[in-house]
Design a protein around this motif. Structure first.
Motif, PDB file in Angstrom:
ATOM      1  N   LEU A 116       0.834  -1.210   0.000  1.00  0.00           N
ATOM      2  CA  LEU A 116       0.000   0.000   0.000  1.00  0.00           C
ATOM      3  C   LEU A 116       0.868   1.259   0.000  1.00  0.00           C
ATOM      4  O   LEU A 116       0.539   2.248  -0.658  1.00  0.00           O
ATOM      5  CB  LEU A 116      -0.944  -0.006   1.202  1.00  0.00           C
ATOM      6  N   LEU A 117       1.976   1.226   0.727  1.00  0.00           N
ATOM      7  CA  LEU A 117       2.921   2.341   0.726  1.00  0.00           C
ATOM      8  C   LEU A 117       3.444   2.586  -0.686  1.00  0.00           C
ATOM      9  O   LEU A 117       3.528   3.729  -1.146  1.00  0.00           O
ATOM     10  CB  LEU A 117       4.084   2.038   1.676  1.00  0.00           C
ATOM     11  N   GLU A 118       3.777   1.524  -1.394  1.00  0.00           N
ATOM     12  CA  GLU A 118       4.287   1.649  -2.761  1.00  0.00           C
ATOM     13  C   GLU A 118       3.231   2.247  -3.690  1.00  0.00           C
ATOM     14  O   GLU A 118       3.542   3.076  -4.542  1.00  0.00           O
ATOM     15  CB  GLU A 118       4.773   0.289  -3.266  1.00  0.00           C
ATOM     16  N   GLN A 119       1.970   1.846  -3.515  1.00  0.00           N
ATOM     17  CA  GLN A 119       0.888   2.432  -4.315  1.00  0.00           C
ATOM     18  C   GLN A 119       0.727   3.913  -3.999  1.00  0.00           C
ATOM     19  O   GLN A 119       0.474   4.730  -4.891  1.00  0.00           O
ATOM     20  CB  GLN A 119      -0.429   1.698  -4.041  1.00  0.00           C
ATOM     21  N   GLN A 120       0.870   4.268  -2.727  1.00  0.00           N
ATOM     22  CA  GLN A 120       0.769   5.663  -2.298  1.00  0.00           C
ATOM     23  C   GLN A 120       1.844   6.507  -2.995  1.00  0.00           C
ATOM     24  O   GLN A 120       1.557   7.556  -3.565  1.00  0.00           O
ATOM     25  CB  GLN A 120       0.920   5.733  -0.780  1.00  0.00           C
TER      26      GLN A 120
END
Length: 195
Positions: free
Chosen positions: A22-26
């Motif tokens: 999710l951090l990478e998508q953010q």
């Protein structure tokens, strides 16, 4: 770029408990490179400082001289960051410093940012605050003495949308769990994998 610590053992943002996916998508949605600093689950302050120094030294060699932090008013935290930055010849930038937590949160909401709490310190807040969207109702229900921005560690969050995002981050709230008899986490699952 966006700089954050990842607990290697769990593949999650340290303290926040948010999955790295999710951090990478953010970061992708915001359009900035992601710089990860890896620490262990039972990281000491020394391990944290060493890992951070290693990454900051590498960034300094690339010509980066300043790092921005979201601190609002905790003097000891700012001093700690400034001391560590000075050790590698860098300086800290504190754009929210002195603005006041209430102003920061009102501005955050007014600008259209959206966030969900992912970790609540149950020594300060009831676990029911974990997994809640941060909005005016959330702020109104915080007990007296609670910093509205969670500046003292009352809660941690994940920002999943707002004006700097090209798209909202899609997730599902998963199970909630109490860890260390203190921290109430809400697991966020990626929509694609449900895990």
């Amino acid at each position: 770029g966006l700089l954050t610590t990842i607990t290697r053992d769990y593949d999650r943002i340290s303290m926040h408990g948010v999955r790295t996916a999710l951090l990478e998508q953010q970061a992708e949605s915001i359009g900035l490179p992601l710089i990860k600093v890896f620490i262990s689950a039972k990281s000491s302050n020394e391990e944290y400082a060493a890992a951070m120094t290693e990454v900051l030294t590498r960034l300094k060699a690339q010509g980066i001289n300043r790092v921005a932090f979201g601190d609002i008013w905790l003097e000891d935290v700012r001093r700690y960051r400034e001391d560590n930055m000075a050790k590698v010849g860098m300086t800290g930038l504190f754009p929210l410093w002195g603005k006041g937590s209430a102003w920061v949160m009102e501005t955050f909401i007014k600008l259209g940012f959206r966030a969900i709490t992912t970790c609540v310190d149950t020594h300060v807040l009831d676990g029911k605050f974990s997994g809640r969207i941060i909005d005016r109702r959330f702020l109104a229900e915080l007990p007296p003495g609670t910093d509205p921005a969670g500046e003292k560690g009352e809660f941690h969050s994940f920002v999943f949308g707002g004006p700097i995002f090209t798209r909202d981050i899609q997730f599902k709230a998963g199970e909630t769990v109490l860890r260390d008899n203190r921290f109430h986490y809400c697991d966020l699952l990626t929509r694609e994998s449900n895990k």
